[in-house]
Design a protein around this motif. Structure first.
Motif, PDB file in Angstrom:
ATOM      1  N   ASP A 136       0.860  -1.193   0.000  1.00 46.05           N
ATOM      2  CA  ASP A 136       0.000   0.000   0.000  1.00 46.05           C
ATOM      3  C   ASP A 136       0.895   1.242   0.000  1.00 46.05           C
ATOM      4  O   ASP A 136       2.114   1.135   0.151  1.00 46.05           O
ATOM      5  N   ASP A 137       0.255   2.406  -0.168  1.00 36.63           N
ATOM      6  CA  ASP A 137       1.004   3.665  -0.094  1.00 36.63           C
ATOM      7  C   ASP A 137       0.752   4.338   1.245  1.00 36.63           C
ATOM      8  O   ASP A 137      -0.389   4.402   1.702  1.00 36.63           O
ATOM      9  N   VAL A 138       1.841   4.848   1.831  1.00 35.83           N
ATOM     10  CA  VAL A 138       1.688   5.606   3.082  1.00 35.83           C
ATOM     11  C   VAL A 138       1.422   7.066   2.699  1.00 35.83           C
ATOM     12  O   VAL A 138       2.301   7.745   2.176  1.00 35.83           O
ATOM     13  N   THR A 169      11.429   3.925   2.903  1.00 36.39           N
ATOM     14  CA  THR A 169      10.818   4.630   1.777  1.00 36.39           C
ATOM     15  C   THR A 169      11.856   5.260   0.855  1.00 36.39           C
ATOM     16  O   THR A 169      11.529   6.178   0.096  1.00 36.39           O
ATOM     17  N   VAL A 198      21.959   5.865 -15.377  1.00 33.81           N
ATOM     18  CA  VAL A 198      22.002   4.390 -15.353  1.00 33.81           C
ATOM     19  C   VAL A 198      21.249   3.800 -16.541  1.00 33.81           C
ATOM     20  O   VAL A 198      20.278   4.382 -17.039  1.00 33.81           O
ATOM     21  N   LEU A 286      15.769   2.449   7.622  1.00 28.31           N
ATOM     22  CA  LEU A 286      16.722   1.490   7.062  1.00 28.31           C
ATOM     23  C   LEU A 286      16.866   1.747   5.571  1.00 28.31           C
ATOM     24  O   LEU A 286      15.908   2.162   4.908  1.00 28.31           O
ATOM     25  N   PHE A 292      22.765   7.523   2.423  1.00 30.69           N
ATOM     26  CA  PHE A 292      23.349   6.915   1.226  1.00 30.69           C
ATOM     27  C   PHE A 292      24.749   7.467   1.014  1.00 30.69           C
ATOM     28  O   PHE A 292      24.998   8.650   1.177  1.00 30.69           O
ATOM     29  N   PRO A 295      27.684   4.485  -4.615  1.00 29.27           N
ATOM     30  CA  PRO A 295      27.786   3.016  -4.653  1.00 29.27           C
ATOM     31  C   PRO A 295      29.166   2.467  -4.991  1.00 29.27           C
ATOM     32  O   PRO A 295      29.273   1.301  -5.365  1.00 29.27           O
ATOM     33  N   ALA A 298      29.696  -0.597  -3.188  1.00 27.87           N
ATOM     34  CA  ALA A 298      28.481  -1.430  -3.090  1.00 27.87           C
ATOM     35  C   ALA A 298      28.160  -1.798  -1.641  1.00 27.87           C
ATOM     36  O   ALA A 298      28.037  -2.961  -1.283  1.00 27.87           O
ATOM     37  N   THR A 299      28.019  -0.769  -0.816  1.00 27.32           N
ATOM     38  CA  THR A 299      27.907  -0.999   0.631  1.00 27.32           C
ATOM     39  C   THR A 299      26.468  -0.914   1.164  1.00 27.32           C
ATOM     40  O   THR A 299      26.218  -1.309   2.301  1.00 27.32           O
ATOM     41  N   ALA A 300      25.529  -0.381   0.365  1.00 29.22           N
ATOM     42  CA  ALA A 300      24.216  -0.013   0.913  1.00 29.22           C
ATOM     43  C   ALA A 300      23.440  -1.217   1.446  1.00 29.22           C
ATOM     44  O   ALA A 300      22.863  -1.159   2.535  1.00 29.22           O
TER      45      ALA A 300
HETATM   46  C1  LIG Z   1      23.139   4.290  -9.003  1.00 28.32           C
HETATM   47  C2  LIG Z   1      23.002   3.446  -7.772  1.00 28.32           C
HETATM   48  C3  LIG Z   1      23.724   2.269  -7.671  1.00 28.32           C
HETATM   49  C4  LIG Z   1      23.631   1.481  -6.537  1.00 28.32           C
HETATM   50  N1  LIG Z   1      24.397   0.352  -6.438  1.00 28.32           N
HETATM   51  C5  LIG Z   1      24.361  -0.366  -5.292  1.00 28.32           C
HETATM   52  C6  LIG Z   1      25.181  -1.511  -5.126  1.00 28.32           C
HETATM   53  O1  LIG Z   1      25.935  -1.873  -6.006  1.00 28.32           O
HETATM   54  N2  LIG Z   1      25.113  -2.189  -3.960  1.00 28.32           N
HETATM   55  C7  LIG Z   1      24.282  -1.819  -2.944  1.00 28.32           C
HETATM   56  O2  LIG Z   1      24.272  -2.469  -1.907  1.00 28.32           O
HETATM   57  N3  LIG Z   1      23.484  -0.757  -3.091  1.00 28.32           N
HETATM   58  C8  LIG Z   1      23.515  -0.021  -4.215  1.00 28.32           C
HETATM   59  N4  LIG Z   1      22.730   1.088  -4.342  1.00 28.32           N
HETATM   60  C9  LIG Z   1      21.840   1.418  -3.268  1.00 28.32           C
HETATM   61  C10 LIG Z   1      20.556   0.611  -3.501  1.00 28.32           C
HETATM   62  O3  LIG Z   1      19.765   1.348  -4.365  1.00 28.32           O
HETATM   63  C11 LIG Z   1      19.963   0.352  -2.218  1.00 28.32           C
HETATM   64  O4  LIG Z   1      20.796  -0.469  -1.426  1.00 28.32           O
HETATM   65  C12 LIG Z   1      18.591  -0.319  -2.262  1.00 28.32           C
HETATM   66  O5  LIG Z   1      17.869  -0.082  -3.420  1.00 28.32           O
HETATM   67  C13 LIG Z   1      17.876   0.338  -1.124  1.00 28.32           C
HETATM   68  O6  LIG Z   1      16.625  -0.035  -1.046  1.00 28.32           O
HETATM   69  P1  LIG Z   1      15.617   0.847  -0.219  1.00 28.32           P
HETATM   70  O7  LIG Z   1      14.493  -0.089   0.085  1.00 28.32           O
HETATM   71  O8  LIG Z   1      16.258   1.558   0.906  1.00 28.32           O
HETATM   72  O9  LIG Z   1      15.151   2.011  -1.220  1.00 28.32           O
HETATM   73  P2  LIG Z   1      14.417   1.897  -2.605  1.00 28.32           P
HETATM   74  O10 LIG Z   1      14.926   0.793  -3.409  1.00 28.32           O
HETATM   75  O11 LIG Z   1      14.431   3.286  -3.188  1.00 28.32           O
HETATM   76  O12 LIG Z   1      12.922   1.542  -2.213  1.00 28.32           O
HETATM   77  C14 LIG Z   1      12.082   2.463  -1.536  1.00 28.32           C
HETATM   78  C15 LIG Z   1      10.655   2.094  -1.859  1.00 28.32           C
HETATM   79  O13 LIG Z   1       9.771   2.807  -1.011  1.00 28.32           O
HETATM   80  C16 LIG Z   1       8.676   3.250  -1.793  1.00 28.32           C
HETATM   81  N5  LIG Z   1       8.047   4.403  -1.114  1.00 28.32           N
HETATM   82  C17 LIG Z   1       8.535   5.654  -0.920  1.00 28.32           C
HETATM   83  N6  LIG Z   1       7.665   6.415  -0.243  1.00 28.32           N
HETATM   84  C18 LIG Z   1       6.589   5.612   0.004  1.00 28.32           C
HETATM   85  C19 LIG Z   1       5.341   5.819   0.649  1.00 28.32           C
HETATM   86  N7  LIG Z   1       5.028   6.989   1.189  1.00 28.32           N
HETATM   87  N8  LIG Z   1       4.464   4.789   0.703  1.00 28.32           N
HETATM   88  C20 LIG Z   1       4.761   3.579   0.172  1.00 28.32           C
HETATM   89  N9  LIG Z   1       5.941   3.318  -0.463  1.00 28.32           N
HETATM   90  C21 LIG Z   1       6.834   4.328  -0.543  1.00 28.32           C
HETATM   91  C22 LIG Z   1       9.301   3.611  -3.126  1.00 28.32           C
HETATM   92  O14 LIG Z   1       8.321   3.640  -4.126  1.00 28.32           O
HETATM   93  C23 LIG Z   1      10.281   2.459  -3.294  1.00 28.32           C
HETATM   94  O15 LIG Z   1       9.673   1.349  -3.890  1.00 28.32           O
HETATM   95  C24 LIG Z   1      22.792   1.880  -5.476  1.00 28.32           C
HETATM   96  C25 LIG Z   1      22.052   3.059  -5.585  1.00 28.32           C
HETATM   97  C26 LIG Z   1      22.161   3.848  -6.721  1.00 28.32           C
HETATM   98  C27 LIG Z   1      21.363   5.121  -6.799  1.00 28.32           C
END
Ligand SMILES: Cc1cc2nc3c(=O)[nH]c(=O)nc-3n(C[C@H](O)[C@H](O)[C@H](O)COP(=O)(O)OP(=O)(O)OC[C@H]3O[C@@H](n4cnc5c(N)ncnc54)[C@H](O)[C@@H]3O)c2cc1C
Length: 497
Positions: A136-138, A169, A198, A286, A292, A295, A298-300
């Protein structure tokens, strides 16, 4: 990820199959530094560390006795002195022999994968084990007079009561930052890059899959190349101070030529830094919602994994004991600073003179006090964990590798050099040289390994040369390839990370 899958009791082969995953045995850096003729220098950041020699660091000996320390490819020579990774990379080999068990390998490895498929895979595993998943969406966050989140306003479901909220998020930071107002502390004075272009492109040759992330220095940033079984993920991480989005996309596409024909890069703005506190009241951020760092290493995902483990460790009662949040936040701050400093070191020690970006990355950015102090200390001794504030991801051997690869020890003599024995080093090198053919024996091409799911294909052969300098130790050495499953072997070296 390797440890996580293993601890969750998942099958690694199934993981590969469901997520288009490939092995990563190293980050392969190209053109972050150049030799005196402007030729790009290469090095590998690997996941194993050398063992000690007579109780002293292996690096002390290398830096003191090995003539290769002054060569432009000192980083590769150093890795080759204690590990078969350079040969594995050069041959585009898988780190495991066909038939060997999941989660084993001749060298340490991690994965490349399709993150969307991994998310779906882990969701299915979680729900099959009893987790209730609501998509769902918050749209709203309801907070009581103490600042605790009491419920989330969901678009479809309406009001949803909560005890503990984990904000995932992404860059939007919808709950901790937007609703609770926790401030963001940017790292812009340390790290220049703030945008990514990308794109996904087809393999040039699907029969050759590198077991590395390639990180190639461009004019105002760097290019990542991440091969999956089905495609290559690539992108340009750059600084908007030095390049427009259009220029970045052009540079990226022209680098790949026909391979990227018809592909259109997507621009992602990147906010580098972290929230002041990742855990506030009953909300824990988290992943990207908590911060952030570009990358490069590749630590995220690793940091998210750490955050989950720490949260499980400090899980509060309904009283939300503040001491637990304080301890958690201290660890998160430390790990961010650790990653920031290590990533920045790659830039600070570059020697490129061909564009203003590389000069600014080297000279104009603020280094943390600890990193400045350590760089002064490391002129005299190789890094030790003792020097580092935290070693959650990067401990001293990987700093040592980076310093050697970037020529830091080219003209330096360690303060304790006179107490080292040349014979000890020579013996260790001879032993390693002797062991090398056995370490490589039976390894097959990465692409062939992935195609057969780790079962030995008939008549498999080593993949061709990957473009690095040939290994002198291997000159004239015949590498015997096994067609039968080999006995299980574990990595002989201490895992570094
Ligand atoms: C160019 C690039 C390269 C990367 N390469 C690496 C890598 O090699 N190794 C690595 O470990 N990490 C890498 N990362 C980081 C990687 O993107 C993250 O580790 C991972 O995607 C993080 O996931 P997340 O869930 O925190 O955020 P996201 O993947 O952004 O997911 C967040 C989600 O929350 C949703 N959302 C937001 N607001 C709301 C709301 N109000 N209600 C409901 N849903 C909502 C969004 O739609 C989205 O689906 C890279 C990032 C970038 C930008």
């Amino acid at each position: 990820m390797v440890m996580l899958l293993n601890q969750l009791g998942l099958s690694e082969s199934e993981f590969f199959e469901k997520t288009d995953a490939t092995f990563k045995v190293a980050a392969h850096f190209i053109n972050w530094n150049q030799d005196e003729n402007g030729k790009p220098i290469e090095f590998l950041n690997i996941l194993n560390a050398p063992g000690a020699l007579d109780g002293r660091q292996f690096a002390d000996y290398f830096v003191t006795f090995d003539p290769a320390r002054t060569a432009p490819d000192a980083g590769i020579a150093y890795v080759r002195a204690f590990s078969p990774v350079a040969e594995i990379v050069r041959g585009n080999l898988a780190p495991r022999r066909p038939g060997e068990p999941d989660f084993s390998g001749e060298v340490g490895y991690t994965y490349h994968f399709d993150a969307t498929k991994v998310a779906a895979y882990l969701r299915d595993i979680a729900t099959s084990r009893g987790v209730k998943h609501i998509l769902d969406d918050v749209d709203a966050v309801n907070v009581d007079e103490r600042g605790f989140v009491t419920s989330l306003g969901l678009r479809e479901r309406g009001e949803f009561g909560v005890d503990l909220v984990i904000d995932c998020t992404g860059f939007r930071g919808s709950i901790l930052q937007q609703a609770l107002g926790e401030p963001f502390e940017p790292y812009g004075e340390h790290l220049l890059n703030d945008r990514a272009a990308v794109v996904q492109i087809p393999h040039k040759d699907p029969g050759v899959i590198a077991p590395t992330t390639r990180a190639t220095g461009f004019s105002a940033g760097w290019n990542f190349n991440i091969p999956l079984t089905t495609r290559v993920g690539t992108g340009y991480i750059f600084s908007s101070k030095f390049l427009s989005d259009e220029e970045a996309a052009d540079e990226l596409l022209s680098f790949y030529g026909d391979q990227a024909k018809g592909c259109e890069p997507r621009i992602i703005p990147m906010r580098t830094g972290r929230v002041r506190n990742a855990w506030v009241k009953n909300c824990v951020a988290l992943g990207l919602s908590g911060g952030f760092i570009e990358p490069l290493e590749a630590t995220a995902i690793f940091m998210t994994d750490l955050g989950v483990r720490w949260l499980a460790n400090y899980l509060p009662t309904q009283d939300f004991e503040p001491e637990l949040a304080t301890a958690y936040n201290r660890h998160v701050r430390q790990v961010y600073e650790e990653v920031r400093d290590f990533v920045q070191l790659h830039y600070h020690l570059n020697n490129r003179a061909d564009t203003p970006y590389w000069k600014a990355a080297r000279e104009d950015m603020t280094l943390s006090d600890r990193l400045q102090e350590n760089l002064r200390v490391w002129q005299h001794v190789a890094p030790e964990d003792l020097d580092l504030g935290s070693t959650f991801l990067f401990s001293s051997p990987v700093y040592t590798l980076l310093l050697i690869a970037k020529g830091f020890y080219k003209d330096r003599r360690l303060s304790r050099a006179s107490s080292l024995s040349r014979t000890t080093y020579q013996r260790a090198r001879d032993a390693e040289r002797k062991a090398r053919p056995g370490q490589l024996e039976g390894l097959i091409s990465h692409a062939a390994f992935l195609k057969t799911g780790g079962k030995a294909p008939a008549g498999s052969v080593m993949a061709p040369h990957a473009g690095m300098a040939p290994a002198p130790e291997l000159a004239g050495t015949k590498i015997k390839l096994k067609s039968q499953p080999a006995r299980p072997r574990q990595s002989r070296k201490k895992k570094r990370r």
